[in-house]
Design a protein around this motif. Structure first.
Motif, PDB file in Angstrom:
ATOM      1  N   ALA A  26      28.011  55.147  49.837  1.00 51.98           N
ATOM      2  CA  ALA A  26      28.909  55.883  49.135  1.00 51.98           C
ATOM      3  C   ALA A  26      28.392  56.843  47.996  1.00 51.98           C
ATOM      4  N   THR A  59      28.545  61.135  47.131  1.00 57.53           N
ATOM      5  CA  THR A  59      29.071  61.621  45.752  1.00 57.53           C
ATOM      6  C   THR A  59      28.209  62.563  45.078  1.00 57.53           C
ATOM      7  N   ARG A  96      36.169  61.914  46.285  1.00 61.07           N
ATOM      8  CA  ARG A  96      37.424  61.042  46.904  1.00 61.07           C
ATOM      9  C   ARG A  96      38.356  60.304  45.889  1.00 61.07           C
ATOM     10  N   ALA A  97      39.762  60.561  46.190  1.00 63.57           N
ATOM     11  CA  ALA A  97      40.818  59.933  45.458  1.00 63.57           C
ATOM     12  C   ALA A  97      41.338  58.920  46.228  1.00 63.57           C
ATOM     13  N   PHE A  98      41.861  57.980  45.944  1.00 61.97           N
ATOM     14  CA  PHE A  98      42.386  56.961  46.784  1.00 61.97           C
ATOM     15  C   PHE A  98      43.821  56.651  46.820  1.00 61.97           C
ATOM     16  N   GLU A 156      44.135  59.286  38.723  1.00 59.32           N
ATOM     17  CA  GLU A 156      43.371  59.048  40.045  1.00 59.32           C
ATOM     18  C   GLU A 156      42.925  60.626  40.425  1.00 59.32           C
ATOM     19  N   ILE A 173      40.278  61.764  37.692  1.00 57.65           N
ATOM     20  CA  ILE A 173      38.976  61.518  37.809  1.00 57.65           C
ATOM     21  C   ILE A 173      38.163  62.124  39.111  1.00 57.65           C
ATOM     22  N   LEU A 174      38.873  62.302  40.123  1.00 59.69           N
ATOM     23  CA  LEU A 174      38.232  63.179  41.013  1.00 59.69           C
ATOM     24  C   LEU A 174      37.860  64.523  40.618  1.00 59.69           C
ATOM     25  N   LEU A 191      34.816  64.808  38.544  1.00 57.26           N
ATOM     26  CA  LEU A 191      33.445  64.611  39.565  1.00 57.26           C
ATOM     27  C   LEU A 191      32.859  65.799  39.941  1.00 57.26           C
ATOM     28  N   PHE A 211      34.073  48.615  43.669  1.00 58.60           N
ATOM     29  CA  PHE A 211      34.538  49.532  44.867  1.00 58.60           C
ATOM     30  C   PHE A 211      34.485  51.000  44.205  1.00 58.60           C
ATOM     31  N   ARG A 212      35.085  51.293  43.142  1.00 64.87           N
ATOM     32  CA  ARG A 212      35.359  52.481  42.664  1.00 64.87           C
ATOM     33  C   ARG A 212      34.021  52.864  42.018  1.00 64.87           C
ATOM     34  N   GLU A 271      31.245  52.624  42.766  1.00 63.80           N
ATOM     35  CA  GLU A 271      30.311  53.065  43.878  1.00 63.80           C
ATOM     36  C   GLU A 271      31.004  54.613  44.494  1.00 63.80           C
ATOM     37  N   ALA A 272      32.157  54.514  44.533  1.00 66.32           N
ATOM     38  CA  ALA A 272      32.751  56.007  44.935  1.00 66.32           C
ATOM     39  C   ALA A 272      32.537  57.149  43.797  1.00 66.32           C
ATOM     40  N   LEU A 273      32.239  56.617  42.647  1.00 67.13           N
ATOM     41  CA  LEU A 273      32.047  57.656  41.455  1.00 67.13           C
ATOM     42  C   LEU A 273      30.520  58.008  41.492  1.00 67.13           C
ATOM     43  N   GLY A 274      29.865  57.194  42.501  1.00 70.04           N
ATOM     44  CA  GLY A 274      28.410  57.772  42.568  1.00 70.04           C
ATOM     45  C   GLY A 274      27.272  56.543  41.826  1.00 70.04           C
TER      46      GLY A 274
END
Lengths: 263, 408
Positions: A76, A80, A86-88, A160, A163-164, A167, B245-246, B248-251
């Protein structure tokens, strides 16, 4: 990038949990400057499909290509850095950290300064200001000192999204961004998504239940049902198609604020 | 200036500022404030444990990595110095070889442990580190030709750091401020005599040089850790702690961050071990590698407050002071109350169990009680609790400010 080439492509993407096939050979292409909504009843595999694309789950079969490059085996974080954001769906924040810090971490990741050991994070005013910029866009700047966990639910959803945005990805993946928001909060988020869409270099993937939102934002709709791709096309066409009427709308109860009624 | 030294990370509470300044100046002027060999080794130990506990806090507090192998890295530093000094003679050169060798060995082992096991869940990581640490302890005991086995390994420090060396020929003077204050309260009429008594001689020997080497290293390492935890890297560690987890998702490649963190903590623990060996040149498995030491580190970290670094200062100081002086203190209290309990009438004689409770033999009971109470009243540790209060008031302020500007 040539607009004829897909930015993102999945080919025969499949994941099995035991005997259950959650996503079943989904092949689909996504082009820049397009907002694609992914709809389908609960349990259709929408979020799982997202998890496969952004790398939270490894597929059992099939491949994913990003800008023509096979990323199926990339973890992952690497995806990125290649421009996927990705937003959750279930709010997934850093609960004890401040609202500003939540966004700042995203800006810092984009800036690639995570491994700086001896610099001072608080001296990077540029990073902080960028974070505040995105907080302002979702209307959270005045609560930037709060711990994220202390925010009301609607604000957590906005965070959320911030944050996306921070990025600054090429591909935005929103998973029910407005779920649980009060009616007057929703337009802020929709306007933001609309503005992202204006940029021809960005690609937006949106999982959403509210049909009026889907109809007003989408350039294209794909429908998942039991993990399979059952319809793909222009919004009006897809919504009117018999397979959608039966598979999705037929199953969707009045629980979605009656917004699922077809036109 | 202060801002740069502390990396902008202030204790953020008046009480804490006072306590931390007291600890700092107590240690900085220690040899001239506290008289006697016990006091001297106590302040040395506090310095060493501040470094050791702070390096553990980087793991436990900032990243929620539960490692039970921290004593192993501490021991590696100590044994490396002892082995180098023993085989190469008491020179500065062999000391540096030992220190650098110990840090490198610790870093490599930390890297291996990190890469092999940080992918697994927290509990399993704790168990893996426990297994590695126990294995290391057995190796140390078995290879007695090199390590001295259970007996331990003694060595001679460089001459300039030993008691035989004289930095200055003439004696310097210290002032026993605590004793002076005590006498001022209990016997205020005798001011002149008390003041004279409070002055004591300080021999400017190599022990003083060694103490200040340790003190300055402690200050340097502490500030370095403070900087690293307030760097972009440190912020990511907190993010990994909060939501891996998050992150990781942020890079962020969280395994890399955790591994680097384990290596840094291991290397600094080795430095603490090297300092400890220099201050007491007899290295035994019991004093460096035993589970008891590990538990002490854990307690100091929790009492002081995890994830603050300043907590390590407070925790190490409270713990070591209690460990050293609680028994003495109880002995005084026991003797003072003896008359009262002996004079109790027959029908109240059962009350003498209270007297038995403060018998110096029971000091471990009170130590335990102290910890239970401190965890009960300061669940976030001493430093954590004061900071939480400060943060609450800040948020209240920011909301007030917001509602003033935004009437809606």
């Amino acid at each position: 990038m040539d607009s004829n080439h897909p930015v993102l492509e999945t080919e025969g993407l499949t994941i099995q949990f035991g005997g259950h096939v959650a996503v079943d050979h989904v092949s689909c292409q996504f082009h820049s400057g397009t907002l694609t909504s992914i709809v389908g009843p609960n349990g259709a595999g929408k979020t799982t499909y997202f998890n496969l694309i952004s790398g939270q789950l490894p597929p059992s079969e099939g491949s994913i290509r990003l800008f023509g490059r096979d990323i199926t085996d990339l973890p992952a974080p690497a995806r990125t850095h290649l421009g996927m954001g990705r937003a959750f769906q279930l709010t997934n924040l850093f609960p004890a950290l401040s609202v500003a810090e939540n966004v700042r971490l995203a800006v810092a990741s984009k800036a690639g300064i995570g491994y700086s050991l001896l610099g001072r994070a608080d001296r990077r005013v540029d990073i902080y200001e960028k974070a505040v910029h995105y907080l302002e866009q979702v209307g959270l700047a005045r609560r930037q000192q709060w711990p994220a966990a202390a925010l009301p639910h609607g604000d957590q959803r906005k965070l959320e999204v911030a944050i996306l945005m921070a990025l600054e990805p090429d591909i935005f993946m929103f998973d029910e961004p407005t779920a649980g928001m009060s009616v007057d909060e929703v337009p802020v988020i929709l306007d933001l998504i609309q503005s992202i869409k204006q940029d021809k270099n960005k690609t937006v993937l949106l999982v959403e239940h509210k049909m009026d939102v889907v109809r007003s934002l989408s350039d294209r709709i794909i429908v998942l049902h039991n993990g399979e791709l059952v319809a793909d096309g222009e919004p009006a066409e897809v919504i009117a198609s018999p397979v959608v009427q039966e598979a999705y709308l037929g199953m969707a109860p009045g629980g979605q604020e009656n917004e699922t009624t077809p036109a | 200036m202060f801002d740069t030294i502390l990396s902008g990370d202030y204790p953020k509470s008046k009480v804490l500022n006072t306590v931390l300044l007291a600890i700092f100046f107590g240690l900085a002027l220690g040899p001239f404030l506290f008289d006697g060999a016990v006091a001297f080794s106590t302040i040395t130990n506090i310095c060493i444990f501040i470094v050791l506990v702070a390096s553990y806090d980087i793991l436990l507090g900032y990243t929620h990595i539960v490692s039970l192998a921290h004593t192993m890295f501490y021991g590696i530093g100590a044994y490396a110095v002892a082995i180098a000094m023993n085989s190469m003679g008491p020179s500065w050169g062999s000391m540096f070889v030992g220190v650098i060798g110990g840090v490198l060995v610790a870093a490599v082992i930390a890297l291996l442990v990190g890469l092999l096991s940080l992918r697994v869940k927290a509990l399993f990581f704790a168990l893996v580190t426990l297994a590695v640490a126990v294995g290391f302890g057995i190796l140390i005991s078995k290879f007695y030709a090199i390590t001295g086995g259970e007996q331990g390994l003694g060595f001679r420090p460089p001459r300039e750091l030993g008691p035989g060396f004289k930095l200055f020929e003439e004696r310097w003077y210290g002032f026993n401020a605590l004793g002076w204050l005590w006498n001022l309260v209990t016997d205020p009429g005798n001011l002149g005599e008390n003041t004279k008594q409070a002055v004591f001689d300080v021999r400017m020997s190599g022990r003083i040089v060694l103490y200040y080497v340790i003190f300055l290293t402690t200050v340097g390492l502490f500030l370095l850790m403070l900087r690293m935890m307030n760097s972009p890297f440190g912020r990511v560690l907190k993010a990994v702690r909060e939501n891996e987890f998050r992150a990781e998702a942020l890079g962020y490649r969280t395994v890399m961050f955790r591994t680097i963190n384990v290596v840094i903590a291991g290397a600094i623990a080795a430095l603490a071990g090297a300092m400890a060996a220099m201050s007491d040149p007899w290295v035994t498995p019991d004093s460096y590698l035993s589970l008891g030491v590990m538990v002490n580190i854990l307690l100091m970290c929790v009492i002081g407050g995890m994830g603050t670094l300043y907590g390590a200062m407070v925790g190490a100081t409270i713990f070591i002071l209690a460990e050293t002086y609680l028994k003495d203190f109880m002995e005084v209290a026991y003797d003072l109350t003896a008359g009262f309990f002996n004079a109790l009438p027959e029908w109240l004689s059962w009350l003498s169990f209270i007297h038995e409770l403060i018998s110096p033999d029971r000091w471990y009971f009170w130590m335990g009680l102290l910890f239970v109470l401190s965890v009960y009243f300061f669940p976030a540790g001493v430093v954590g609790q004061f900071r939480a209060k400060e943060l609450e008031s800040q948020i209240a302020d920011s909301e007030e400010g917001a509602s003033r500007t935004e009437p809606a």
